[in-house]
Motif scaffolding. Structure first.
Motif, PDB file in Angstrom:
ATOM      1  N   MET A 156       0.849  -1.184   0.000  1.00  0.00           N
ATOM      2  CA  MET A 156       0.000   0.000   0.000  1.00  0.00           C
ATOM      3  C   MET A 156       0.888   1.237   0.000  1.00  0.00           C
ATOM      4  SD  MET A 156      -2.936   0.747   2.811  1.00  0.00           S
ATOM      5  CE  MET A 156      -4.448   1.522   2.318  1.00  0.00           C
ATOM      6  N   GLY A 157       0.567   2.202  -0.827  1.00  0.00           N
ATOM      7  CA  GLY A 157       1.343   3.439  -0.875  1.00  0.00           C
ATOM      8  C   GLY A 157       1.163   4.263   0.393  1.00  0.00           C
ATOM      9  N   GLY A 158       2.123   5.111   0.674  1.00  0.00           N
ATOM     10  CA  GLY A 158       2.086   5.918   1.891  1.00  0.00           C
ATOM     11  C   GLY A 158       0.894   6.850   1.967  1.00  0.00           C
ATOM     12  N   GLY A 159       0.548   7.484   0.860  1.00  0.00           N
ATOM     13  CA  GLY A 159      -0.600   8.392   0.847  1.00  0.00           C
ATOM     14  C   GLY A 159      -1.907   7.659   1.079  1.00  0.00           C
ATOM     15  N   SER A 160      -2.077   6.526   0.436  1.00  0.00           N
ATOM     16  CA  SER A 160      -3.284   5.725   0.632  1.00  0.00           C
ATOM     17  C   SER A 160      -3.380   5.234   2.071  1.00  0.00           C
ATOM     18  CB  SER A 160      -3.288   4.515  -0.302  1.00  0.00           C
ATOM     19  OG  SER A 160      -3.233   4.915  -1.628  1.00  0.00           O
ATOM     20  N   PHE A 161      -2.237   4.839   2.626  1.00  0.00           N
ATOM     21  CA  PHE A 161      -2.198   4.371   4.007  1.00  0.00           C
ATOM     22  C   PHE A 161      -2.589   5.494   4.962  1.00  0.00           C
ATOM     23  CE2 PHE A 161       0.367   3.520   7.897  1.00  0.00           C
ATOM     24  CZ  PHE A 161      -0.295   2.372   8.300  1.00  0.00           C
ATOM     25  N   ALA A 162      -2.043   6.691   4.766  1.00  0.00           N
ATOM     26  CA  ALA A 162      -2.360   7.829   5.630  1.00  0.00           C
ATOM     27  C   ALA A 162      -3.841   8.197   5.528  1.00  0.00           C
ATOM     28  CB  ALA A 162      -1.480   9.021   5.270  1.00  0.00           C
ATOM     29  N   LEU A 163      -4.377   8.220   4.316  1.00  0.00           N
ATOM     30  CA  LEU A 163      -5.791   8.545   4.148  1.00  0.00           C
ATOM     31  C   LEU A 163      -6.701   7.498   4.794  1.00  0.00           C
ATOM     32  CD1 LEU A 163      -6.032   9.945   0.509  1.00  0.00           C
ATOM     33  CD2 LEU A 163      -6.424  11.153   2.652  1.00  0.00           C
ATOM     34  N   GLU A 164      -6.362   6.234   4.624  1.00  0.00           N
ATOM     35  CA  GLU A 164      -7.171   5.177   5.227  1.00  0.00           C
ATOM     36  C   GLU A 164      -7.150   5.287   6.752  1.00  0.00           C
ATOM     37  OE1 GLU A 164      -9.819   2.236   5.539  1.00  0.00           O
ATOM     38  OE2 GLU A 164      -9.157   3.079   3.626  1.00  0.00           O
ATOM     39  N   MET A 165      -5.980   5.525   7.320  1.00  0.00           N
ATOM     40  CA  MET A 165      -5.896   5.689   8.775  1.00  0.00           C
ATOM     41  C   MET A 165      -6.663   6.924   9.231  1.00  0.00           C
ATOM     42  SD  MET A 165      -2.246   4.599  10.376  1.00  0.00           S
ATOM     43  CE  MET A 165      -1.679   6.237  10.236  1.00  0.00           C
ATOM     44  N   LEU A 166      -6.531   8.006   8.491  1.00  0.00           N
ATOM     45  CA  LEU A 166      -7.197   9.247   8.857  1.00  0.00           C
ATOM     46  C   LEU A 166      -8.709   9.070   8.874  1.00  0.00           C
ATOM     47  CD1 LEU A 166      -6.653  12.280   9.451  1.00  0.00           C
ATOM     48  CD2 LEU A 166      -7.034  12.678   7.035  1.00  0.00           C
ATOM     49  N   PHE A 167      -9.268   8.500   7.804  1.00  0.00           N
ATOM     50  CA  PHE A 167     -10.716   8.332   7.750  1.00  0.00           C
ATOM     51  C   PHE A 167     -11.214   7.231   8.686  1.00  0.00           C
ATOM     52  CE2 PHE A 167     -10.157  10.389   3.526  1.00  0.00           C
ATOM     53  CZ  PHE A 167     -10.868  11.525   3.836  1.00  0.00           C
ATOM     54  N   ARG A 168     -10.408   6.204   8.909  1.00  0.00           N
ATOM     55  CA  ARG A 168     -10.827   5.088   9.759  1.00  0.00           C
ATOM     56  C   ARG A 168     -10.797   5.448  11.240  1.00  0.00           C
ATOM     57  NH1 ARG A 168     -12.151   0.302   9.379  1.00  0.00           N
ATOM     58  NH2 ARG A 168     -11.810   0.246   7.175  1.00  0.00           N
ATOM     59  N   TYR A 169      -9.778   6.167  11.683  1.00  0.00           N
ATOM     60  CA  TYR A 169      -9.578   6.366  13.116  1.00  0.00           C
ATOM     61  C   TYR A 169      -9.747   7.804  13.596  1.00  0.00           C
ATOM     62  CZ  TYR A 169      -7.582   1.769  12.541  1.00  0.00           C
ATOM     63  OH  TYR A 169      -7.401   0.453  12.215  1.00  0.00           O
ATOM     64  N   ALA A 170      -9.646   8.790  12.731  1.00  0.00           N
ATOM     65  CA  ALA A 170      -9.688  10.165  13.207  1.00  0.00           C
ATOM     66  C   ALA A 170     -10.547  11.079  12.350  1.00  0.00           C
ATOM     67  CB  ALA A 170      -8.268  10.723  13.275  1.00  0.00           C
ATOM     68  N   GLY A 171     -11.397  10.528  11.522  1.00  0.00           N
ATOM     69  CA  GLY A 171     -12.186  11.344  10.610  1.00  0.00           C
ATOM     70  C   GLY A 171     -13.041  12.377  11.310  1.00  0.00           C
ATOM     71  N   ILE A 172     -13.800  11.962  12.306  1.00  0.00           N
ATOM     72  CA  ILE A 172     -14.708  12.886  12.989  1.00  0.00           C
ATOM     73  C   ILE A 172     -13.923  13.922  13.794  1.00  0.00           C
ATOM     74  CG2 ILE A 172     -15.114  11.625  15.134  1.00  0.00           C
ATOM     75  CD1 ILE A 172     -17.881  13.062  13.049  1.00  0.00           C
ATOM     76  N   TRP A 173     -12.772  13.499  14.371  1.00  0.00           N
ATOM     77  CA  TRP A 173     -11.957  14.438  15.149  1.00  0.00           C
ATOM     78  C   TRP A 173     -11.312  15.482  14.249  1.00  0.00           C
ATOM     79  CZ3 TRP A 173     -12.859  14.657  20.047  1.00  0.00           C
ATOM     80  CH2 TRP A 173     -13.304  13.530  20.712  1.00  0.00           C
ATOM     81  N   MET A 174     -10.828  15.062  13.109  1.00  0.00           N
ATOM     82  CA  MET A 174     -10.204  16.017  12.194  1.00  0.00           C
ATOM     83  C   MET A 174     -11.240  16.986  11.630  1.00  0.00           C
ATOM     84  SD  MET A 174      -7.061  15.486  12.439  1.00  0.00           S
ATOM     85  CE  MET A 174      -6.437  16.495  11.141  1.00  0.00           C
ATOM     86  N   LEU A 175     -12.448  16.496  11.371  1.00  0.00           N
ATOM     87  CA  LEU A 175     -13.517  17.371  10.898  1.00  0.00           C
ATOM     88  C   LEU A 175     -13.854  18.406  11.969  1.00  0.00           C
ATOM     89  CD1 LEU A 175     -15.618  18.013   8.704  1.00  0.00           C
ATOM     90  CD2 LEU A 175     -17.145  16.422   9.880  1.00  0.00           C
ATOM     91  N   LEU A 176     -13.979  17.953  13.203  1.00  0.00           N
ATOM     92  CA  LEU A 176     -14.282  18.853  14.307  1.00  0.00           C
ATOM     93  C   LEU A 176     -13.181  19.904  14.503  1.00  0.00           C
ATOM     94  CD1 LEU A 176     -16.163  19.468  16.728  1.00  0.00           C
ATOM     95  CD2 LEU A 176     -14.729  17.939  18.064  1.00  0.00           C
ATOM     96  N   LEU A 177     -11.918  19.480  14.463  1.00  0.00           N
ATOM     97  CA  LEU A 177     -10.811  20.424  14.615  1.00  0.00           C
ATOM     98  C   LEU A 177     -10.724  21.397  13.430  1.00  0.00           C
ATOM     99  CD1 LEU A 177      -8.055  18.107  16.094  1.00  0.00           C
ATOM    100  CD2 LEU A 177      -9.204  20.005  17.246  1.00  0.00           C
ATOM    101  N   ALA A 220       0.245  13.163  14.775  1.00  0.00           N
ATOM    102  CA  ALA A 220       1.361  12.405  15.351  1.00  0.00           C
ATOM    103  C   ALA A 220       0.839  11.271  16.228  1.00  0.00           C
ATOM    104  CB  ALA A 220       2.276  13.328  16.154  1.00  0.00           C
ATOM    105  N   PHE A 221      -0.178  11.553  17.034  1.00  0.00           N
ATOM    106  CA  PHE A 221      -0.778  10.510  17.860  1.00  0.00           C
ATOM    107  C   PHE A 221      -1.347   9.399  16.983  1.00  0.00           C
ATOM    108  CE2 PHE A 221      -4.642   8.713  19.682  1.00  0.00           C
ATOM    109  CZ  PHE A 221      -4.119   8.117  20.816  1.00  0.00           C
ATOM    110  N   LEU A 222      -2.037   9.784  15.928  1.00  0.00           N
ATOM    111  CA  LEU A 222      -2.616   8.808  15.006  1.00  0.00           C
ATOM    112  C   LEU A 222      -1.527   7.912  14.424  1.00  0.00           C
ATOM    113  CD1 LEU A 222      -5.232   8.033  13.357  1.00  0.00           C
ATOM    114  CD2 LEU A 222      -4.391   9.606  11.631  1.00  0.00           C
ATOM    115  N   TYR A 223      -0.422   8.495  14.009  1.00  0.00           N
ATOM    116  CA  TYR A 223       0.671   7.717  13.426  1.00  0.00           C
ATOM    117  C   TYR A 223       1.300   6.779  14.454  1.00  0.00           C
ATOM    118  CZ  TYR A 223       5.067   6.515  11.239  1.00  0.00           C
ATOM    119  OH  TYR A 223       6.117   5.819  10.740  1.00  0.00           O
ATOM    120  N   TYR A 224       1.611   7.294  15.626  1.00  0.00           N
ATOM    121  CA  TYR A 224       2.287   6.465  16.635  1.00  0.00           C
ATOM    122  C   TYR A 224       1.364   5.412  17.236  1.00  0.00           C
ATOM    123  CZ  TYR A 224       6.492   9.212  16.478  1.00  0.00           C
ATOM    124  OH  TYR A 224       7.642   9.806  16.055  1.00  0.00           O
ATOM    125  N   TYR A 225       0.099   5.746  17.447  1.00  0.00           N
ATOM    126  CA  TYR A 225      -0.791   4.802  18.095  1.00  0.00           C
ATOM    127  C   TYR A 225      -1.337   3.752  17.132  1.00  0.00           C
ATOM    128  CZ  TYR A 225      -4.282   2.947  21.257  1.00  0.00           C
ATOM    129  OH  TYR A 225      -5.030   2.115  22.036  1.00  0.00           O
TER     130      TYR A 225
END
Length: 186
Positions: A8-29, A64-69
């Motif tokens: 999996m490419g790095g960009g696809s991996f980052a987007l999948e993690m972002l939408f899977r684990y932090a989507g609502i938090w990133m929208l709120l922020l 950073a938390f999303l990446y490390y956790y």
């Protein structure tokens, strides 16, 4: 059934993690930052500073938390390493093809040409009990893993030599998950 080697490419991996684990938090922020910036321009400059603090301090800390956790967990990082997927009745085995960094023997001389060609193989096994029903995207399939694993297995549409092999693998995965978790699949 074994797939071809893929990653999996790095960009696809980052987007999948972002939408899977932090989507609502990133929208709120993002809404909070945008509101602060707009209020700063129209009402008071202090709101502008708050909006910029959210953008330049809080959001990077969340990423950073999303990446490390999540990103460094074995259940997630396997997707970014060249690997094959083996689907059988017991579960899904991911065979990672790691580059060989020389010999482990103390007296051995550097790496030979043969060891450069053949990567080390490391296997990670995921039983069907850990899996949730898969999600089909436009070019791939995501198999989420249940808590406490907090990861996913990514299978692109072209992972297998033929589409029939992919269909058989997904049918087996779906059947086994439905047998283990009948109420969760329908």
């Amino acid at each position: 059934m074994e797939s071809k080697v893929y990653r999996m490419g790095g960009g696809s991996f980052a987007l999948e993690m972002l939408f899977r684990y932090a989507g609502i938090w990133m929208l709120l922020l993002s809404v909070t930052a945008l509101t602060g910036i707009i209020l700063g321009i129209t009402i008071d400059l202090r709101w502008f500073v708050i909006g910029l603090m959210v953008v330049f301090v809080v959001i990077p800390m969340v990423l950073a938390f999303l990446y490390y956790y999540f990103g460094l967990r074995r259940e997630c990082f396997i997707n970014t390493i060249p690997h094959t997927v083996v689907v059988n009745n017991a579960g899904v085995t991911v065979r990672m093809h790691l580059p060989d960094n020389g010999s482990d023997e103390p007296g051995a001389e550097g790496s030979s040409a043969e060891s450069d060609k053949e990567p080390r193989i490391r296997e990670e096994f995921f039983p069907y009990v850990q899996m949730q029903p898969y999600r089909i995207g436009s070019k791939s399939v995501i198999i989420p893993l249940r808590t406490p694993a907090k990861g996913f297995i990514w299978i692109p549409a072209d992972a297998f030599e033929e589409q029939e092999e992919l269909a058989e693998a997904l049918q087996l995965i779906d059947t086994r998950i439905a047998e283990l978790h009948p109420a969760k699949t329908k």
